[in-house]
Motif scaffolding. Sequence first.
Motif, PDB file in Angstrom:
ATOM      1  N   ASN A   1       3.990 -47.815 -18.765  1.00  0.00           N
ATOM      2  CA  ASN A   1       5.047 -47.929 -17.788  1.00  0.00           C
ATOM      3  C   ASN A   1       5.699 -49.305 -17.912  1.00  0.00           C
ATOM      4  O   ASN A   1       5.020 -50.313 -17.770  1.00  0.00           O
TER       5      ASN A   1
ATOM      6  N   THR B   1       8.681 -45.110 -14.191  1.00  0.00           N
ATOM      7  CA  THR B   1       7.778 -44.003 -14.456  1.00  0.00           C
ATOM      8  C   THR B   1       7.286 -44.191 -15.880  1.00  0.00           C
ATOM      9  O   THR B   1       7.819 -45.032 -16.610  1.00  0.00           O
ATOM     10  N   PRO B   2       6.288 -43.432 -16.286  1.00  0.00           N
ATOM     11  CA  PRO B   2       5.825 -43.592 -17.667  1.00  0.00           C
ATOM     12  C   PRO B   2       6.993 -43.531 -18.655  1.00  0.00           C
ATOM     13  O   PRO B   2       7.734 -42.567 -18.683  1.00  0.00           O
TER      14      PRO B   2
END
Lengths: 618, 301, 323
Positions: free
Chosen positions: A606, A82-83
């Motif tokens: 990411n 995820t980011p």
Amino acid sequence: MKIHQKMRLAVTVAAAAGVLSLGLIIPSVSGASTPNDTIVYAEGAGAFPNYIFPYVGCANFSVATLSQFQEMMYRPVYWFGTPGSSAVDFNLSPAKAPVFSNGNKTITINMKGWKFASGQTVNAQSVMFFLNMYKADPTSYCGYNKGYGIPDQVASASGSGNTVTINFTTSVNPGWILYNYLSELTPMADSWDITAPGKPSTCASGAYGAAATNAACKAVEKYLAKQSGTLTNFSDALWTSGTDGPWKLIKMDNLGNCTFVPNPSYSGPVKAQAGIKFVKEVAFASSTAEQNALRAGGITLGYVDPVVLTSNAPSPGKVGNNWSAVAAKYNLATGFPWAFNYAPFNFSPKDPKAAIIAQPYIRQALQEAVDQIGIINKVDKGYGAPIDSPLPPNTPTSISGLPNRLEPVANPYPFNLVHAKKLLTSHGWKMNSKKVMACVAPGTGSSNCGKGVKMGDTLNLSIVWASGSPSLDLTFNTEIADWASIGIVFKHTTAPFNSVIADCEQGTKFEICSWGGGWSYAPDYYPSGETLFAPGGGFNVGTYSNSAMTAAIKETTFGTANLKKYATISAVQLPVLYQPEATGTSEILKTLKAINANGINGLVSNPLQNFMPEYLHF
Amino acid sequence: MTTAESAELTIQTSSGVVPMWRQRLQIFMHNKLAIASVAYLVFITLACFIVPHLYQTNQTNQALALNVPWNAAPSWHHWFGTDSSGFDELGRILYGGGYSLTLGLLAGLITIIVGTIYGMVSGFFGGLVDTVMMRTLDALLSIPYLFLLISFITIFARSTTFLIIIIGVTGWWGNARIIRGDALLIRKLEYTQASTAMGASRWHVIRRHVFPNSISNIVTIATFSVADAILFLSALGFLGLGIQAPQTDWGTMLQNGTSQISNGYWWEIYPLAVVFVLVVVAINYIGDALRDVFEVRLLER
Amino acid sequence: MITYIVRRLVQSFLVLLIVMLVTFTLPYFQTGGILAPAYSVLGTHANAYTVHIWGVQHGMNHPYLIRFWNYLDQVVFHANLGYSYKQNMSVWGIISLYVPRTVWLALSALVLTVLIALPLGIFQAARRNSTFDYTATGVAFFLYAMPSFLLCMLMLQFFSFGWIHLPAQPPNEVAPWAMFTDPVGFILPIACLTLLSVAGISRFMRGTVLDVLVQDYVRTARAKGATNRRVLFRHALRNALGPIVTILGLSLPALFGGALIIESVFNYSGLGIQTVNAAVTFDVPTVLGITVLVSIMTLLGNLLADVFLGVVNPRIRVEVQTA
């Protein structure tokens, strides 16, 4: 006469000009600015998605095809990346956290009951579909690692309702199996379990490992692989019916340009943001062309080569001034990739200098002469992280058991030319008239050259690296110059990427080689070393072998040890020459915003390079 | 063609008195632009091969270049600034010029020598020899040159010698065809036929008639070949297939420079671009001037 | 003439066989031999085992002659050029996608070049040493001396990001006729390609016409009282066409190769970029397929040029017919 001639020319030229200007008066639609409901994403130069079937062979196994295309539509059982984080995110996964039992020999996966676009529930059978195919034809999937994990260590697997149970032949490290093997499974819809339109098969419903299932799966795989061969068909009913992710493909062309719309039947938590109607991925023929498109302002998210940046990053992970040509429209972003950069040493006995590379103090001297910080500051403009172990920069404590920081392991061999040279002279080497170290004290004592090194042997070595990357050239030319200053003289060759890997594996000519990319941990996300540093490992190109290392690796795969011991041994032993890792530099349109989900801002890059436009809006 | 006309005048007055080579030299000396071109080429060549010994700069040690400011604007220390890897730009232009000029000259010479011999033999002998040689040439010509070159470069390890040979060996096909066409035409001219009829040997005919008559084409093509080889090397540089860093050539430097245009680092592109383009222009202009000089038909009138 | 053309066609087929043999054999010499593409396809998943499996899947375990025969059989009798190692496409798919794109681009430039360069060259020759001649020659010299990428990048800098704002790239569409629906994006690439070739061709045209003007028969014609215009367009142009046709015929492969730089700068995925990528990644079937195709086109181009030469210059016709 004169006049006539001139007129004749004038007429001809006018005709030519007419052809040109004809083009000018036809109204144009190009160059129009992007509307506010569309996110335009720049694909890497020459790297566009070209395969839609998630059971992917190595030819199509790329970030562009997997992380930035398939996974937007087809969510794997467990979602990683995820980011800002490379860790597993159970919230974004179609399955709940796996349950380990029976001394870590049994895994139970409970599906959450999401829906495919076809209306079917994403259940145990959807997962068994993939598992059965994997069992039937493992070599056609690129994640396959002979002898390890799924399917080679699986004794049995079964699914009913929303529950999948997998039994292993030995006990496995839960983290390792989750990050490296459960991460690869992608639930597939029953609408794909066909061998021709309207001809259903039994790959999904058959018993795991049964001959009939294997035969059915091979037939289905053959059909789907063929359907995955025509890019323009990617948006047809067959492929969209299996969509369970937040995005649905509506258009794809042969150049690699594709358009997505939000998937209305997506059951997961972060859905496409209001106001975003389209996500477009645009293909680029060269990075020059991509940079021109950035300057013209035609893309929302792109990338930039640090070579054009005019100022350095103030500190690792932070950004400095943006490229002046686009600074008015774009913000610069950076982040640490889930990878580590290295150049393998060649330990193969087929190499004439194998005895020299086998000496730990020589490898230490070579490593101590690598000015990682200097290279990062100049070549990468500060957008880089030093690498001292196989762990990626900023490896989370939860996986490694080591401090969560830029260099997870304390660097045992910092840049020090004086000490590097002293290492050589104290081991019986002396600079000769050609400014090359020559062995003057052969033998195996602590002040001798070491086993297998003969009197008069010189430190004339060879290196090969991948051509075509200016920053790689700069990096190795810097190292070669520093090595020469301590008396280790390298002859260098550059060759195309694949020649380099072939050369490395043949192991007869070069003591060090580099294909320029090191190793990315994806989709086997666990930074363990069974592939790289264990004897017979899938990508142990330098044929490194060390019993302490092998034991430490086994503890992290089949035992439950964290990566601390393995990482420390790797840092000290130098199975490879560690190289600075460049961090990505991307450009984000200033008007683009991101939601804060799970406490993470979507604009943070990411580490696994997944493209997750569902976090973005204007 | 200025010289062509002035030449006609000079020669008509002095014909038969002044030896041929002096006539030709006279024609050449009348062409001021040609003289300027020669002077410029001599100047650049001397600069590339001698000045680096006087104006000493680090051009090979990348580790030392780390300590120099990169992309620095022109200053007293670096007259033309520094480039995007920390090397002194003026020194680098001279250093890269050494490689570009040497490679261009040698590769160009290979293409013209091989091409001339092949074309002459084929065109003059005619018949079966010509057919076989031309069909072979067709095969070679029909393989896209740039693609073949790139295939070779990706298959074999690159070195300076390799680049010279590969550009030379793959570049002569067009020349051979042009020379052959020339030989073919000249063979048709009556006087050649006449001397064959009188029993002169074929080699004699080639040497005495075909070759001198093709001289204008050969000389023109030869100079253009050198210019083309330099340009070609620069295209390889653009594709990242030129000379290996830390060595460099002008094409690679221009490519690096173009990527910095957007930042306004003019010193990395425009000085070299001017030097480079003028070198190619000068070589081509000399080719044109020589062509006028060797124009036998003009002299004979 | 018919017999001649038939014989040339047969010869061309033999030439094509040689081309195929050469390009088919070349990959045997690369590091790692014919298995080298496996390292490019498998990347960091390449090891002795996976490379072996890949080799077997692609028939690499057969002897050289068998492999060549199989390839020939597929190409000649089944019109099957094979399947790309790297891209998820058949070689024919790649060719039919990219060839029209490059041909459109290159042909537009070629037509413009002929329209501009031929009259320009003739006019310069007719008015040699005029101010116009000097200016045109000077400009041509500079353009000819410019590396194509430099000219394109400078044009981009000035006409797209500088004085005016023309699009930096053509529309990113598959259809080659996008040129007509959306022409503005094509202005810069076509202008750059045209400028580059106008420089060479106009210079050549001027030289050739000048050459012809001093030939005996032109002088005879002039002596017989032919007008300047008649001399220029009837005798000079007619005789100068030969070399020009040869040059245009020869420029066919260069046309494909030359578009490479333009394609790369202006983000126009075409045959040039595809071929270079295929060569660099050792995508052998693609390189082979494109080479065979371009060879066929070039051979036909040469044949046409020779036939045309025979038509415009009867003096050569005899030679052509006996060759």
